[in-house]
Design a protein around this motif. Structure first.
Motif, PDB file in Angstrom:
ATOM      1  N   TYR A 191      12.107  52.142  76.476  1.00 10.54           N
ATOM      2  CA  TYR A 191      13.354  52.379  75.759  1.00 10.54           C
ATOM      3  C   TYR A 191      13.540  53.854  75.436  1.00 10.54           C
ATOM      4  CZ  TYR A 191      16.568  52.802  71.867  1.00 10.54           C
ATOM      5  OH  TYR A 191      17.596  53.210  71.063  1.00 10.54           O
ATOM      6  N   GLU A 200      19.016  56.681  77.364  1.00  7.83           N
ATOM      7  CA  GLU A 200      19.126  55.772  78.513  1.00  7.83           C
ATOM      8  C   GLU A 200      20.031  54.586  78.175  1.00  7.83           C
ATOM      9  OE1 GLU A 200      18.006  54.309  82.440  1.00  7.83           O
ATOM     10  OE2 GLU A 200      17.555  56.223  81.502  1.00  7.83           O
ATOM     11  N   LEU A 201      19.846  54.007  76.984  1.00 14.31           N
ATOM     12  CA  LEU A 201      20.693  52.890  76.566  1.00 14.31           C
ATOM     13  C   LEU A 201      22.157  53.330  76.512  1.00 14.31           C
ATOM     14  CD1 LEU A 201      21.129  50.005  75.543  1.00 14.31           C
ATOM     15  CD2 LEU A 201      20.629  50.854  73.228  1.00 14.31           C
ATOM     16  N   LEU A 252      23.613  53.791  80.093  1.00  8.97           N
ATOM     17  CA  LEU A 252      23.852  52.515  80.770  1.00  8.97           C
ATOM     18  C   LEU A 252      25.053  51.796  80.162  1.00  8.97           C
ATOM     19  CD1 LEU A 252      20.149  51.389  81.147  1.00  8.97           C
ATOM     20  CD2 LEU A 252      21.717  51.886  83.028  1.00  8.97           C
ATOM     21  N   GLN A 253      25.158  51.833  78.844  1.00  9.45           N
ATOM     22  CA  GLN A 253      26.281  51.176  78.190  1.00  9.45           C
ATOM     23  C   GLN A 253      27.588  51.874  78.534  1.00  9.45           C
ATOM     24  OE1 GLN A 253      24.841  51.139  74.085  1.00  9.45           O
ATOM     25  NE2 GLN A 253      24.581  48.920  74.239  1.00  9.45           N
ATOM     26  N   LYS A 271      27.058  49.070  82.534  1.00 11.96           N
ATOM     27  CA  LYS A 271      25.977  48.363  83.228  1.00 11.96           C
ATOM     28  C   LYS A 271      25.381  47.255  82.359  1.00 11.96           C
ATOM     29  CE  LYS A 271      25.838  51.081  86.846  1.00 11.96           C
ATOM     30  NZ  LYS A 271      26.095  50.615  88.181  1.00 11.96           N
ATOM     31  N   VAL A 297      22.407  45.624  80.521  1.00 16.10           N
ATOM     32  CA  VAL A 297      21.169  46.179  79.975  1.00 16.10           C
ATOM     33  C   VAL A 297      20.696  45.293  78.828  1.00 16.10           C
ATOM     34  CG1 VAL A 297      22.412  47.755  78.424  1.00 16.10           C
ATOM     35  CG2 VAL A 297      20.054  48.284  79.074  1.00 16.10           C
ATOM     36  N   ASP A 334      21.066  45.321  89.417  1.00 15.60           N
ATOM     37  CA  ASP A 334      21.629  46.326  88.520  1.00 15.60           C
ATOM     38  C   ASP A 334      21.278  46.093  87.052  1.00 15.60           C
ATOM     39  OD1 ASP A 334      22.879  48.746  88.726  1.00 15.60           O
ATOM     40  OD2 ASP A 334      24.863  47.968  88.282  1.00 15.60           O
ATOM     41  N   MET A 335      20.464  45.090  86.732  1.00 18.33           N
ATOM     42  CA  MET A 335      20.067  44.807  85.348  1.00 18.33           C
ATOM     43  C   MET A 335      18.887  45.691  84.976  1.00 18.33           C
ATOM     44  SD  MET A 335      20.706  42.685  82.806  1.00 18.33           S
ATOM     45  CE  MET A 335      19.967  42.491  81.211  1.00 18.33           C
ATOM     46  N   THR A 336      18.955  46.300  83.795  1.00 18.12           N
ATOM     47  CA  THR A 336      17.860  47.119  83.288  1.00 18.12           C
ATOM     48  C   THR A 336      17.395  46.550  81.963  1.00 18.12           C
ATOM     49  OG1 THR A 336      18.777  49.110  84.325  1.00 18.12           O
ATOM     50  CG2 THR A 336      17.177  49.448  82.556  1.00 18.12           C
ATOM     51  N   VAL A 337      16.082  46.455  81.793  1.00 17.23           N
ATOM     52  CA  VAL A 337      15.491  46.047  80.522  1.00 17.23           C
ATOM     53  C   VAL A 337      14.748  47.261  79.973  1.00 17.23           C
ATOM     54  CG1 VAL A 337      13.870  44.513  79.350  1.00 17.23           C
ATOM     55  CG2 VAL A 337      15.242  43.649  81.261  1.00 17.23           C
ATOM     56  N   LEU A 338      15.156  47.682  78.785  1.00 17.66           N
ATOM     57  CA  LEU A 338      14.503  48.795  78.101  1.00 17.66           C
ATOM     58  C   LEU A 338      13.552  48.219  77.058  1.00 17.66           C
ATOM     59  CD1 LEU A 338      17.633  51.078  77.617  1.00 17.66           C
ATOM     60  CD2 LEU A 338      15.899  51.203  79.424  1.00 17.66           C
TER      61      LEU A 338
END
Length: 133
Positions: free
Chosen positions: A33, A37-38, A41-42, A46, A48, A78-82
């Motif tokens: 995290y 970055e959050l 992406l937001q 995207k 997330v 295209d999914m990101t997990v922080l």
């Protein structure tokens, strides 16, 4: 002119490798995290999720294994997990009203669409993630 069987096999194999590599490039990404970055992406709209993870938490460890499994799922392109360290992001926890570890807050852009609360099965987690697609 006839093609050699070896050249045909190489072309077919290379094509399959490239298709597989492109599918992996679009699959779920898991990374540490960061607020920047959050926000990026937001802002880009995207999908997330922020995973509140603690190293001492057995549920979080099971969720991490499920996320590893989901990395190969092309539906989560295209999914990101922080991954946020639950013990060290107190301001973020407070702002999102997260009161326990093993919570994932799922967004489509800046809009929260779901929360994962302690689920450890990949299929259950995926059901939340697809809401952000």
């Amino acid at each position: 002119m006839t093609r050699s069987p070896l050249k045909s096999l190489l072309r077919t194999t290379l094509g399959a490798i490239l298709m597989t590599a492109s599918a992996w490039a679009l699959a779920l990404t898991v990374k540490p995290y960061s607020a920047d970055e959050l926000a990026a992406l937001q802002q880009a709209g995207k999908p997330v999720a922020v995973h509140f993870h603690a190293d001492w938490c057995p549920t979080c460890k099971s969720q991490a294994r499920a996320l590893e499994e989901l990395k190969a799922d092309p539906q989560l392109d295209d999914m990101t997990v922080l991954v946020a360290d639950y013990d060290n992001v107190k301001d973020l926890r407070k702002s999102l009203k997260v009161r326990s570890q093993s919570v994932m807050v799922v967004y489509k852009g800046a809009q929260e669409v779901s929360r994962v609360n302690g689920q450890t099965r990949a299929a259950d987690i995926k059901a939340h993630f697809v809401k952000a697609q």
